[in-house]
Design a protein around this motif. Sequence first.
Motif, PDB file in Angstrom:
ATOM      1  N   GLY A 259       0.777  -1.244   0.000  1.00  0.00           N
ATOM      2  CA  GLY A 259       0.000   0.000   0.000  1.00  0.00           C
ATOM      3  C   GLY A 259       0.796   1.274   0.000  1.00  0.00           C
ATOM      4  N   ALA A 260       2.111   1.184   0.190  1.00  0.00           N
ATOM      5  CA  ALA A 260       2.946   2.382   0.153  1.00  0.00           C
ATOM      6  C   ALA A 260       3.109   2.894  -1.281  1.00  0.00           C
ATOM      7  CB  ALA A 260       4.320   2.090   0.739  1.00  0.00           C
ATOM      8  N   VAL A 261       3.034   1.986  -2.239  1.00  0.00           N
ATOM      9  CA  VAL A 261       3.055   2.302  -3.664  1.00  0.00           C
ATOM     10  C   VAL A 261       1.832   1.631  -4.269  1.00  0.00           C
ATOM     11  CG1 VAL A 261       4.339   2.127  -5.824  1.00  0.00           C
ATOM     12  CG2 VAL A 261       5.574   2.330  -3.647  1.00  0.00           C
ATOM     13  N   LEU A 262       1.110   2.376  -5.091  1.00  0.00           N
ATOM     14  CA  LEU A 262      -0.159   1.861  -5.626  1.00  0.00           C
ATOM     15  C   LEU A 262      -0.112   1.787  -7.140  1.00  0.00           C
ATOM     16  CD1 LEU A 262      -2.498   4.159  -3.469  1.00  0.00           C
ATOM     17  CD2 LEU A 262      -1.770   1.829  -2.939  1.00  0.00           C
ATOM     18  N   ALA A 263      -0.619   0.694  -7.714  1.00  0.00           N
ATOM     19  CA  ALA A 263      -0.759   0.611  -9.169  1.00  0.00           C
ATOM     20  C   ALA A 263      -1.703   1.703  -9.633  1.00  0.00           C
ATOM     21  CB  ALA A 263      -1.280  -0.761  -9.571  1.00  0.00           C
ATOM     22  N   GLY A 264      -1.302   2.427 -10.683  1.00  0.00           N
ATOM     23  CA  GLY A 264      -2.071   3.598 -11.105  1.00  0.00           C
ATOM     24  C   GLY A 264      -2.903   3.399 -12.346  1.00  0.00           C
ATOM     25  N   TRP A 265      -3.048   2.159 -12.807  1.00  0.00           N
ATOM     26  CA  TRP A 265      -3.833   1.921 -14.023  1.00  0.00           C
ATOM     27  C   TRP A 265      -5.062   1.091 -13.725  1.00  0.00           C
ATOM     28  CZ3 TRP A 265       0.744  -0.454 -12.834  1.00  0.00           C
ATOM     29  CH2 TRP A 265       0.732  -1.863 -12.748  1.00  0.00           C
TER      30      TRP A 265
END
Length: 265
Positions: A259-265
């Motif tokens: 959850g610190a980095v989220l897929a943006g597509w």
Amino acid sequence: MTASFTRRAAIGAGFSLALAAGPAFAQAQVLRIGVTPGPHAEIFEKVKPLAAQKGLDLKITEFSDYVVPNQALDAGELDANAFQHEPYLDNQVKDRGYKIVKVGLTVNFPIGIYSTKYKSWAEIPDGATIAIPNDPTNGGRILLLLQDKGVIKLKDGVGFKPTVADITANPKKFKLIELEAAQTPRSLADVAAAAINTNYAVDAKIDPTSAILREDAKGPYVNLIAVRAADKDKPWVKTLVDVYQSPEIKSFIAERFKGAVLAGW
């Protein structure tokens, strides 16, 4: 049978075999990809073997700042880069005249404010010094975050790129110092708090979920893959984006970054 005929026959047979096996001898297309250290680099290392299955040989180069990757791409030293969000790219294109375009979304890094001296934002004393990135978009991001949290007020109509000159109210008299984004983790020992991009936080072994103030995940700051405008319609571009946006990479991002980095597509 003469020796000359034998040689011609051998050459002909070899040529026929080469034609028959043509695809097996096809070389992968080499692509030079520029990323920043941390999550972008980690994710592209996972993209690399998937891209190889599609005929793309990714050569990944890490850059320690946000300026050189676009310079290198525009100059033809890279084929693509993946490190920036659209407001930053738009600003670079406007200021430097780069012919670079977005071709696909990657991940979102909610930016945060961190402290090694205070456990919560409420503990930050009046007059404290806070380090923020000095580039227009990421510095502006933090100013908008501080405004959203009621810490400061900004002029109306500043858009996504306010500067410290646009602050109209700073009731706690915080001192905002501007540093290169890559240097903000190192400033933690010298300031009350520092605004750090998630990729630099991860690279500095800082838990992104430990931020004492954090940007909402929504917004215009999803990162992207960029290429030169002249290349945007080339087949390898779609292949690269499709591989990046595959279910395998989405699962890796969720499992690796929690959850610190989220897929943006």
